[in-house]
Design an enzyme around this catalytic site. Structure first.
Site, mmCIF file in Angstrom:
data_model
loop_
_atom_site.group_PDB
_atom_site.id
_atom_site.type_symbol
_atom_site.label_atom_id
_atom_site.label_comp_id
_atom_site.label_asym_id
_atom_site.label_seq_id
_atom_site.Cartn_x
_atom_site.Cartn_y
_atom_site.Cartn_z
ATOM 1 N N GLU A 284 37.113 41.097 32.420
ATOM 2 C CA GLU A 284 36.981 39.787 33.063
ATOM 3 C C GLU A 284 37.268 39.928 34.553
ATOM 4 O O GLU A 284 38.382 40.266 34.966
ATOM 5 C CB GLU A 284 37.946 38.777 32.427
ATOM 6 N N GLU A 314 32.055 35.576 41.926
ATOM 7 C CA GLU A 314 32.328 36.984 41.639
ATOM 8 C C GLU A 314 31.058 37.789 41.401
ATOM 9 O O GLU A 314 31.020 38.997 41.666
ATOM 10 C CB GLU A 314 33.253 37.076 40.424
ATOM 11 N N ASP A 478 38.642 31.800 32.145
ATOM 12 C CA ASP A 478 39.240 32.581 31.060
ATOM 13 C C ASP A 478 38.971 31.939 29.704
ATOM 14 O O ASP A 478 38.659 32.615 28.724
ATOM 15 C CB ASP A 478 40.753 32.718 31.280
#
Length: 489
Positions: A284, A314, A478
């Site tokens: 992750e 990201e 998450d």
């Protein structure tokens, strides 16, 4: 008195007529939008339920590393309370040393509504911020850190979890009974300060384009991955179906001694390569701004993962580095579907070409590195997955739907999704690529998850019912990534 009663009688009739007229003349567009949201929601729920976990053994997932306690506050209120005025210079800083840099960095990410996380070297300033946040009305404490948050979601969704982290007894007491902790006990957990803000929030002349958070920490435990040894010991007997690695952004811009970080990541690489080839490994991503750690991740971690999860900031960050450019600190916080899919294809292509090149160059690499077979990108408006056909990852359509629903559930703070507190911001149709002449796919309310085959992989895209009454954005990625993985192992 009789005249007054008559007036009241006619007043009631008039009020009733006003309500009836309002319903009669209610905007057809609003009625269509409400019906559309209801249909999309029921269709996503149906897609999620296609894959159940009834009458099967609970999947076993090992998740590392680290953990903390999140102190969640309204970001603008906290900055006002400590007397930090808005700056005229929004600037990017790799780390924070003083209040002026905090103001500049917060403004830089606040206006576009982009998520960010920064290490604060100034312990005194960080303590002042925490003390200010403790007294702020509406503050909340929660279990924090990538690994514990993902572990919590997976346990909730029906998995047995081995969690690598060093926690205080109070911390472990609130974890699910389906989570086993591997790591040292610490007396005081590290506090991470979560500065949340809603869409349209104002700070001076800045206005946020979307709800998000700015995270500050002065964490001096989690960067050392102190639980890794015990985690590795327990991993062998735990025999997981999936190994998840997160929390490595704690190493970003941390003042390690020379060679310390490389040694830790090298040990992590050994752990990953020593696991059974049949075990899926998911990494992750997070908010990395230091190029050297990104390069270390490309050397020590990413080659050993067959699944990657990341957000819209990201993804271009990783792609830029893969193509030999500098890190992109700030990207479009609301990218189009076609843009994200093109970036995903490039990451998939480059990483798998690297895998092929490395395998061809060295026989000793055989079985150590892995091809990338799963890539999940979560954005505010939609979820997108690329999964290699014939790989171990299954149920991609249902997993994409579940990830979408989890986005709303987490941000709204409720397992029950209320269409009155949601909206669709994904376009009514999207192009599968920015290339000229590319196919356009309409959003079908009754089948909102669009899946199709390309090359050696399948792509699935699902709209998100974006929460309009935000409870919490921190931990969103998450929770979303964890929920998507649960249906694919």
């Amino acid at each position: 008195m009789e005249g007054g009663g008559t007036l009241m009688k006619y007043g009631s009739i008039v009020s009733l007529l006003v309500v009836l007229l309002a319903l009669w003349f209610r905007s057809p567009q609003n009625m269509v939008l409400d019906d559309r949201l209801d249909t999309v929601l029921s269709s996503l729920l149906r897609a999620e339920r296609k894959v159940g976990m009834n009458n099967v053994a609970r999947p076993r997932v090992a998740v590392g590393f680290g953990g903390c306690v999140d102190l969640i506050v309204d970001g603008v209120s906290l900055l006002k309370k400590i007397g930090l005025p808005p700056t005229d210079q929004p600037l990017h800083h790799d780390y924070l040393e003083n209040a002026e840099q905090l103001a500049q960095s917060f403004a830089y990410f606040f206006a576009p509504g982009a998520a960010a996380e920064r290490f604060m070297l100034n312990d005194t300033l960080f303590s002042e911020l925490v003390e200010g946040a403790r007294d702020l009305p509406g503050n909340r404490w929660s279990v924090g850190g990538n690994a514990p948050v993902m572990a919590g979601r997976m346990a909730t969704e029906g998995c047995d979890v081995l969690l690598g982290g060093s926690f205080s007894p109070d911390f472990t007491d609130v974890l699910s009974q389906h989570i086993t902790v591997a790591g040292d006990v610490v007396e005081e957990p590290d506090i991470h300060l979560i500065l949340e803000y809603p869409s349209g929030a104002s700070w001076g002349h800045y206005t946020s384009r979307r709800a998000n958070r700015y995270i500050i920490h002065s964490d001096d435990h989690n960067p050392y991955l102190s639980s890794m040894e015990e985690f590795a010991e327990k991993l062998e007997n735990f025999r997981p179906d999936l190994l998840v690695v997160g929390g490595l952004q704690m190493m970003d811009n941390f003042p390690f001694q020379s060679g310390e970080r490389e040694a830790l990541l090298s040990r992590l690489a050994e752990l990953l390569t020593s696991s059974s080839p049949q075990i899926g490994i998911h990494f992750e991503m997070a908010s990395f701004v230091e190029e050297t750690i990104m390069e270390d991740l490309l050397h020590y971690v990413i080659p050993h993962a067959d699944s990657l999860g990341m957000n819209e900031q990201e993804l271009p960050n990783l792609l830029s580095l893969l193509k030999g450019s500098n890190i992109t600190v700030l990207s479009d916080p609301n990218p189009r579907v076609a843009t994200v899919l093109d970036q995903m294809r490039e990451v998939y292509r480059i990483l798998n070409q690297r895998y092929k090149d490395d395998s061809a160059e060295s026989d000793t690499n055989s079985g150590m590195n892995k091809p990338l077979t799963r890539l999940h990108v979560h954005t505010l408006a939609f979820q997108a997955m690329i999964v290699t056909r014939g790989s171990q990852w299954k149920n991609t359509m249902s997993a994409t739907a579940k990830a979408s629903l989890t986005a709303n559930r987490h941000v709204c703070g409720s397992n029950d999704i209320d269409p009155n507190k949601a909206r669709l911001i994904m376009d009514d149709s999207f192009s599968v690529s920015r290339r000229e002449g590319s196919q356009r796919i309409p959003l079908q309310e009754s089948r909102p998850v669009s899946c199709w085959d390309e090359d050696d992989y399948e792509i699935c895209v699902a709209p998100v019912l974006v929460c309009t009454e935000v409870y919490q954005t921190a931990g969103g990625g998450d929770n979303i990534s964890a929920a998507g993985l649960v249906l694919q192992i």
